[in-house]
Design an enzyme around this catalytic site. Structure first.
Site, mmCIF file in Angstrom:
data_model
loop_
_atom_site.group_PDB
_atom_site.id
_atom_site.type_symbol
_atom_site.label_atom_id
_atom_site.label_comp_id
_atom_site.label_asym_id
_atom_site.label_seq_id
_atom_site.Cartn_x
_atom_site.Cartn_y
_atom_site.Cartn_z
ATOM 1 N N ASP A 286 0.915 -1.383 0.220
ATOM 2 C CA ASP A 286 0.268 -0.050 -0.107
ATOM 3 C C ASP A 286 1.012 1.270 0.183
ATOM 4 O O ASP A 286 2.289 1.493 0.502
ATOM 5 C CB ASP A 286 -0.952 0.125 1.455
ATOM 6 C CG ASP A 286 -2.596 0.461 0.953
ATOM 7 O OD1 ASP A 286 -3.465 0.232 2.134
ATOM 8 O OD2 ASP A 286 -2.255 2.008 0.347
ATOM 9 N N GLU A 496 -10.723 5.892 4.327
ATOM 10 C CA GLU A 496 -9.983 5.014 5.825
ATOM 11 C C GLU A 496 -9.872 5.882 7.061
ATOM 12 O O GLU A 496 -11.469 5.752 7.507
ATOM 13 C CB GLU A 496 -8.716 5.297 4.920
ATOM 14 C CG GLU A 496 -8.217 5.238 3.726
ATOM 15 C CD GLU A 496 -7.035 5.296 3.112
ATOM 16 O OE1 GLU A 496 -6.364 4.990 1.951
ATOM 17 O OE2 GLU A 496 -6.007 4.778 4.027
HETATM 18 O O1 LIG Z 1 -4.599 4.880 -3.479
HETATM 19 C C1 LIG Z 1 -3.576 3.840 -3.266
HETATM 20 C C2 LIG Z 1 -4.318 2.751 -1.952
HETATM 21 C C3 LIG Z 1 -5.973 2.468 -2.077
HETATM 22 O O2 LIG Z 1 -5.270 1.139 -3.315
HETATM 23 C C4 LIG Z 1 -5.014 1.326 -0.643
HETATM 24 O O3 LIG Z 1 -6.309 0.854 -0.897
HETATM 25 C C5 LIG Z 1 -5.202 2.682 0.343
HETATM 26 O O4 LIG Z 1 -5.657 2.229 0.949
HETATM 27 C C6 LIG Z 1 -4.860 3.564 0.240
HETATM 28 N N1 LIG Z 1 -4.791 4.428 1.113
HETATM 29 C C7 LIG Z 1 -3.243 5.428 0.598
HETATM 30 C C8 LIG Z 1 -3.102 6.630 0.630
HETATM 31 N N2 LIG Z 1 -3.280 7.182 2.235
HETATM 32 C C9 LIG Z 1 -2.789 7.701 3.685
HETATM 33 C C10 LIG Z 1 -3.020 7.710 4.854
HETATM 34 C C11 LIG Z 1 -2.556 8.687 4.972
HETATM 35 C C12 LIG Z 1 -1.717 9.733 4.460
HETATM 36 C C13 LIG Z 1 -1.405 9.414 3.391
HETATM 37 C C14 LIG Z 1 -1.910 8.828 2.607
HETATM 38 C C15 LIG Z 1 -3.418 5.459 -1.421
HETATM 39 N N3 LIG Z 1 -3.946 4.451 -1.249
#
Ligand SMILES: OC[C@@H]1[C@@H](O)[C@H](O)[C@@H](O)c2nc(CNc3ccccc3)cn21
Length: 607
Positions: A286, A496
C-alpha cells in the site's frame, strides 16, 4: 535481430525468462517501483526505468479532466517507458473501486456494501465489466480493486468498501467482480496464474491482504488479533476465490496480524499466498507502507526495505521516495543482504502480468474507448444496482391499515427534507473525485440526486417542497398540506482512518430532522451511510425506513423502488446493531441480539 521476449507467439514464461536475462539490476529494481503520477515526468520514468505509475486518491491530470486529457497524459508516460533500452511498458494503476471514481463524468456505482445487499453476483460481474471499460476510456489498464475485506466491525472507516461481514458473501462477490474486471479465465487455466482478457479489460487487485476488516474495534490499520484458524476461516477465503479467477495482483494491508505488520509477514505472503495458494501474479504494497511498518514512519527505512522485500513484496508503492528506495535496494542486493533470486522472482511476476495482459503488444491508450466514460448503458447498470441495494427495514406503523411504501406518484403535495436529499457528494461517499470525497453538487459531473429523481417520478400536478432542515414551528403550520415526507439523512463522505467512528450516531441534524418531520407528517426515512448507524431511538417516529448505503450518481434507482416501479429486494449484508456497546457482533456469534439481523429485508412487489 530476433528478440524472443518481443515475440507474442512465444510462451509467456519464455518471454519472461528471456527479458529477465537481459535486464540490469537497476532495470529490475525500476520494475519493482510504482511512483505517483504527480512526479512521473518522462525524465524520471526514463532515468529510473519506472515499472508502474499510480493516481493516488484524487490525483488527476487536471480538474474535470476529460477522457482524452487522461489518455494524453498516460500516452506521454508510456512513450517515455518504451524509449528505454528494453522498452518495457509501464502499468498505470488507479482506485476504480465504485466505477472509475477519480474521473469527472464517470459513472459512480454503489459502494461495495450496497453491492453486498443486492445478493446479485451477475450484476456485480456486469459492474466489473462496465468499470473496466470506463477505466480503459481514460487509458488505465489496472485498478486497485476489488477490496475483499470481510468487515467485522462497522466502526471501521472502510466498512463500506467491504461487501459483507459474511465470508461466503464476500467470496461470491469477489469471484464475480474479478471476472468482470479481468475477463473469464479460460477453461483449464492453471490455478494462480494471472489472467486479463485483452485491451478492454483491466488487471485487478485483491486487497488488503489479509485481515484488514478484522482489526480490534475497527481501528483502521490496527491489529487483527485472531487464531490462525479464524484468520483462515473468516478473512482468507476470498483470496482463494480471487486466485482461482486469475487475479493479477494482491495488495498488502497496513494492518497487523497478532502484532506482526502484514507488510513484513513472510509466512502469510510467501509461504501461504505464493506457495500454498499458488498465487503467480505480483504482490504490491500500500501507499508508503514500507515507511509505515515503523513508528515513526521511515525510521529504519533501509531495514524496512529488507524486511518487506524478504517477506515477499514484489512491487513497492513509493509515491515520492523512489530515489532512496532504488539506491537502498540496489545496495542491499549488491551486498548480499537481499538475494538476487528474490528480486528475480518479483520482477518475473511483474513481467508475467504485463505479458499476460498484452501490455507489450498494446501499450498505448485506445482513443476509440473515450465514449465508454459515463456511457448510458453503464448508468443503467448502476441504476439497477441502486434499486437492488436498497434494504427496506420498516414499512408502516403497528396497526396501520396499509404499508407506507410504495409512495403515490399522484400526491398533491409532498415534502422532501434532509442533508442527503439533494447532495451528489453525500450520495457517492469517499473515493469520489477526491480521496475523501466531498459534500455538495459540483464534484462528480453527471448524476441525479434523490430529490431530482423524486421530481422526475411524481406527476406534473404534484408539488414537491424541498427543505433541507425544516423549522419545526413552520412545519407545524403546513404539515397538513403534505401527503407524505421523504427524509434523507446520513453520513458525510469519508475514506480510511477519517471514517473510523466509535459512536456511529447519525450526524446532526439528522436525528432532529427525523423527529421534527416524522412527528408531524407521514414519513419514509432514507439512511445514506457507509454502514449501519444508531437508529433504534428514532424508528418509532418513522412510518418507513430504508437503508440506502452509498448509492452513487444514479439516484433514480432510489425513486424506482420508492414509487413501486420496482419492488424492494435488498437484504442486509451486515448485522444492524441496537447499540454500539454490542460491537463487534456478527451473524453466527453466540451472543446475537440485533435490531435487524444479517439477511433481513422486507420485500415488496412492483406496483
Ligand atoms: O490509492 C492507493 C492506495 C489504495 O489502493 C489503498 O486501498 C488505500 O489503503 C490507500 N491509501 C492511500 C493513501 N493513504 C494515506 C494515508 C495517510 C496519509 C496519506 C495517504 C493510498 N492508497
Amino acid at each position: 535481430e530476433y528478440v524472443k521476449y518481443k515475440d507474442p507467439k512465444q510462451p509467456i514464461n519464455e518471454r519472461v525468462q528471456d527479458l529477465l536475462s537481459r535486464m540490469t539490476l537497476e532495470e529490475k529494481i525500476g520494475q519493482m517501483s510504482q511512483i505517483e503520477r504527480a512526479n512521473a515526468t518522462t525524465e524520471v520514468i526514463e532515468k529510473y526505468f519506472v515499472g508502474s505509475v499510480l493516481s493516488g486518491g484524487g490525483s488527476v491530470p487536471a480538474e474535470k479532466a476529460t477522457a482524452s486529457v487522461w489518455q494524453k497524459m498516460i500516452t506521454a508516460m508510456q512513450k517515455a517507458a518504451l524509449k528505454t533500452r528494453l522498452g518495457i511498458p509501464i502499468i498505470y494503476g488507479i482506485d476504480a473501486v465504485h466505477g472509475n471514481n477519480n474521473v469527472y463524468n464517470a459513472t459512480i456505482f454503489p459502494h461495495n456494501i450496497g453491492l453486498g445487499a443486492t445478493r446479485d453476483p451477475t450484476l456485480v460481474k456486469r459492474i466489473g465489466e462496465a468499470t473496466a471499460h470506463e477505466a480503459r476510456a481514460t487509458g488505465i489498464p489496472y485498478t486497485f480493486a476489488p477490496c475483499v475485506a470481510v468487515c467485522r466491525d462497522p466502526r471501521w472507516g472502510r466498512c463500506y468498501e467491504s461487501y459483507s461481514e459474511d465470508t461466503r458473501l464476500v467470496q461470491l462477490m469477489t469471484s464475480n467482480m474479478v471476472t468482470g474486471l479481468q475477463g473469464d479465465v479460460p477453461a483449464k487455466h492453471p490455478k494462480g496464474v494471472p489472467f486479463v482478457g485483452g485491451s478492454k479489460k483491466v488487471a485487478g487487485c485483491a486487497k488488503h491482504f489479509v485481515g484488514d476488516g478484522g482489526t480490534q474495534r475497527g481501528i483502521n490499520e490496527n491489529n487483527t488479533v485472531l487464531s490462525f484458524h479464524d484468520l483462515m476461516r473468516i478473512h482468507m477465503p476470498p483470496y482463494d476465490n480471487a486466485v482461482i479467477k486469475g487475479i493479477s495482483t494482491v495488495m498488502i494491508s497496513y494492518s497487523s496480524f497478532n502484532g506482526v505488520k502484514m507488510h513484513e509477514n513472510k509466512n502469510l505472503i510467501t509461504d501461504t499466498l505464493k506457495n500454498k495458494m499458488n498465487f503467480r501474479g505480483f504482490v504490491i504494497t500500500d501507499w508508503q507502507a514500507v515507511d509505515r511498518i515503523t513508528n515513526p514512519p521511515h525510521q529504519h527505512y533501509y531495514h524496512s526495505i529488507q524486511e518487506t522485500i524478504h517477506a515477499g513484496i514484489d512491487m513497492v508503492m513509493i509515491p515520492y521516495d523512489y530515489p532512496e528506495f532504488v539506491a537502498d535496494l540496489v545496495k542491499q542486493v549488491k551486498q548480499g543482504q537481499i538475494r538476487l533470486d528474490r528480486v528475480n522472482d518479483a520482477v518475473s511476476r511483474i513481467l508475467r502480468v504485463k505479458f499476460t495482459m498484452g501490455l507489450f503488444e498494446d501499450p498505448l491508450p485506445d482513443p476509440r474507448l473515450h465514449k465508454e466514460l459515463g456511457a448510458q448503458e453503464h448508468r443503467a447498470i448502476a441504476r439497477e444496482a441502486v434499486r437492488k441495494s436498497l434494504v427496506l427495514l420498516k414499512n408502516g406503523k403497528k396497526g396501520d391499515k396499509q404499508a407506507m411504501l410504495p409512495l403515490s406518484k399522484k400526491a398533491k403535495k409532498i415534502l422532501v427534507a434532509g442533508s442527503h436529499a439533494h447532495d451528489l457528494g453525500n450520495q457517492c461517499g469517499g473515493w469520489t473525485i477526491k480521496w475523501q470525497g466531498e459534500s455538495g453538487n459540483n464534484l462528480t459531473g453527471v448524476g441525479t440526486t434523490i430529490l431530482e429523481a423524486i421530481k422526475k417520478a411524481v406527476s406534473k400536478n404534484t408539488t414537491v417542497d424541498f427543505v433541507e432542515r425544516p423549522d419545526k414551528d413552520d412545519l407545524a403550520k403546513s404539515a397538513g398540506d403534505y401527503e407524505y415526507a421523504v427524509v434523507a439523512v446520513g453520513e458525510p463522505p469519508y475514506a480510511e482512518t477519517a471514517g473510523d467512528n466509535q459512536n456511529l450516531t447519525i450526524p446532526a441534524p439528522g436525528p432532529e430532522v427525523i423527529k421534527d418531520v416524522c412527528g408531524l407528517v407521514k414519513c419514509v426515512v432514507l439512511l445514506v451511510s457507509g454502514r449501519p448507524l444508531v437508529v433504534q431511538p428514532y424508528v418509532d417516529y418513522m412510518d418507513a425506513l430504508v437503508a440506502a448505503w452509498l448509492p452513487g450518481t444514479e439516484g433514480q434507482g432510489v425513486s424506482d423502488v420508492l414509487f413501486g416501479d420496482y419492488g424492494f429486494t435488498g437484504k442486509l449484508p451486515r448485522t444492524w446493531f441496537k447499540t454500539v456497546d454490542q460491537l463487534p457482533m456478527n451473524y453466527g456469534d453466540k451472543r446475537y441480539d440485533p435490531l435487524f439481523p444479517f439477511g433481513y429485508g422486507i420485500t415488496t412487489k412492483a406496483a
